[in-house]
Motif scaffolding. Sequence first.
Motif, short mmCIF file in Angstrom:
data_model
loop_
_atom_site.label_atom_id
_atom_site.label_comp_id
_atom_site.label_asym_id
_atom_site.label_seq_id
_atom_site.Cartn_x
_atom_site.Cartn_y
_atom_site.Cartn_z
N UNK A 240 -20.49 9.41 43.46
CA UNK A 240 -20.55 8.04 43.73
C UNK A 240 -19.48 7.53 44.60
N UNK A 241 -19.90 6.78 45.51
CA UNK A 241 -18.79 5.97 46.27
C UNK A 241 -18.52 4.27 46.14
N UNK A 242 -19.28 4.36 44.87
CA UNK A 242 -19.06 2.91 44.52
C UNK A 242 -19.04 2.62 43.12
N UNK A 243 -18.37 1.58 42.34
CA UNK A 243 -18.70 1.52 40.89
C UNK A 243 -20.21 1.50 40.42
N UNK A 244 -20.99 0.94 41.28
CA UNK A 244 -22.47 0.71 41.05
C UNK A 244 -23.04 2.03 40.64
N UNK A 245 -22.65 3.13 41.35
CA UNK A 245 -23.26 4.44 41.20
C UNK A 245 -22.73 5.63 40.27
N UNK A 246 -21.72 4.94 39.46
CA UNK A 246 -20.98 5.80 38.53
C UNK A 246 -21.97 6.81 37.73
N UNK A 247 -22.81 5.96 37.24
CA UNK A 247 -23.89 6.98 36.14
C UNK A 247 -25.10 6.70 36.67
N UNK A 248 -25.41 6.82 38.02
CA UNK A 248 -26.83 6.46 38.43
C UNK A 248 -28.08 7.69 38.08
N UNK A 249 -29.00 7.43 37.54
CA UNK A 249 -29.90 8.04 37.00
C UNK A 249 -29.69 9.20 36.07
N UNK A 250 -28.27 8.86 35.43
CA UNK A 250 -28.00 9.90 34.47
C UNK A 250 -29.03 10.41 33.31
N UNK A 251 -29.57 9.46 32.84
CA UNK A 251 -30.68 9.94 31.70
C UNK A 251 -31.91 10.46 32.36
N UNK A 252 -32.17 10.14 33.29
CA UNK A 252 -33.44 10.98 34.12
C UNK A 252 -32.96 12.47 34.40
N UNK A 253 -31.48 12.48 34.91
CA UNK A 253 -31.12 13.69 35.25
C UNK A 253 -30.82 14.58 33.89
N UNK A 254 -30.51 14.20 32.86
CA UNK A 254 -30.63 14.85 31.55
C UNK A 254 -31.78 15.55 31.13
N UNK A 255 -32.88 14.74 31.32
CA UNK A 255 -34.29 15.19 31.11
C UNK A 255 -34.50 16.27 32.19
N UNK A 256 -34.05 15.89 33.35
CA UNK A 256 -34.55 16.90 34.64
C UNK A 256 -33.73 18.18 34.14
N UNK A 257 -32.54 18.21 33.54
CA UNK A 257 -31.64 19.68 33.23
C UNK A 257 -32.86 20.19 32.25
N UNK A 258 -33.07 19.30 31.03
CA UNK A 258 -33.53 19.78 29.93
C UNK A 258 -35.23 20.62 30.28
N UNK A 259 -35.92 19.96 31.08
CA UNK A 259 -37.05 20.30 31.57
C UNK A 259 -36.78 21.53 32.56
N UNK A 260 -35.78 21.86 32.93
CA UNK A 260 -35.63 23.11 33.84
C UNK A 260 -35.16 24.36 32.87
N UNK A 261 -34.87 23.76 31.43
CA UNK A 261 -34.44 24.91 30.41
C UNK A 261 -33.21 24.72 29.76
N UNK A 262 -32.19 23.85 30.49
CA UNK A 262 -30.97 23.68 29.83
C UNK A 262 -30.96 22.86 28.63
#
Length: 290
Positions: A240-262
């Motif tokens: 992130x380069x701004x406060x607004x982006x601190x946790x951008x798309x984190x929930x979707x990315x947790x799922x992305x990792x889960x789908x990849x096998x993590x």
Amino acid sequence: MIKTNYHTHTDFCDGQASPEVMVQEAIKRNFAILGFSGHCCYPFAEDWHIQVSRLGEYMQEIRRLQETYKDSIEILLGFEADYLPPVTRPSHPWYKSQGLDYTIGSLHYVITPQGISTIDGPVEEVVKGIETLFSGNGRKFVENYYGLLREMIQEGGFDILGHLDCIRKRNALLHFFDESAPWYKAEIQETAKIIIQKGVIVEINTGGMFRKATQTPYPAFDILSLLCVRGVPVTVTSDTHSPQGLDFAFEETYRYAFQAGYRELVYLTREKGSVVQKFFPIELQQGLQF
């Protein structure tokens, strides 16, 4: 689930807010750990790096915030160190001498005897680099990138590998290589071998998504799946380069990792005076489960 981010930029480099504003926003968003990773190219600096004359000020400020906010959030001090041999590299002894909590190793340039080129800068600069340094050959541009990336990983000196396949940031617009081509997959396989040998953490980075340059995090899903099979630890970051982006798309990315096998993510935390690696399980929120 522990909320962490180790890839945070501020107005000391090319970020849009002060470190303290970033900390305050991270507390509002229930982060447990926030790591600062200002762009550094010691002993050199482009305009988007922390200038050499301000490196001490940056470190002093992060350490002040560690103490000021210690009851609300854990703060870690780091750099995103560029690999630009022979000028600079994450393995430069200066980084080790600064008592940092961690370092991200990243590659933002390709290098040839004829010059250097950005790999993720403005589109016109990427086009110019491919045309002038590689005679318009996108494959050679990409192969140069991964060759340098493997050199950096082999040299070491860092804890987290930054945006592994950042080379694809401008590919959606420019189409200078085929991400499904056998030669490209071979580059990934060779890079994964070095990552495993060196035992570095790989970040799943949502920064390209926030800046609307990519539709998925770095690394691409097939690369992440390969890393999972090979047992490579990963952490979710926002670059992130701004406060607004601190946790951008984190929930979707947790799922992305889960789908990849993590099933778990690694995190860095200070324990008994040193920084250690620990793991926490991926817990998907309601509506994101399969």
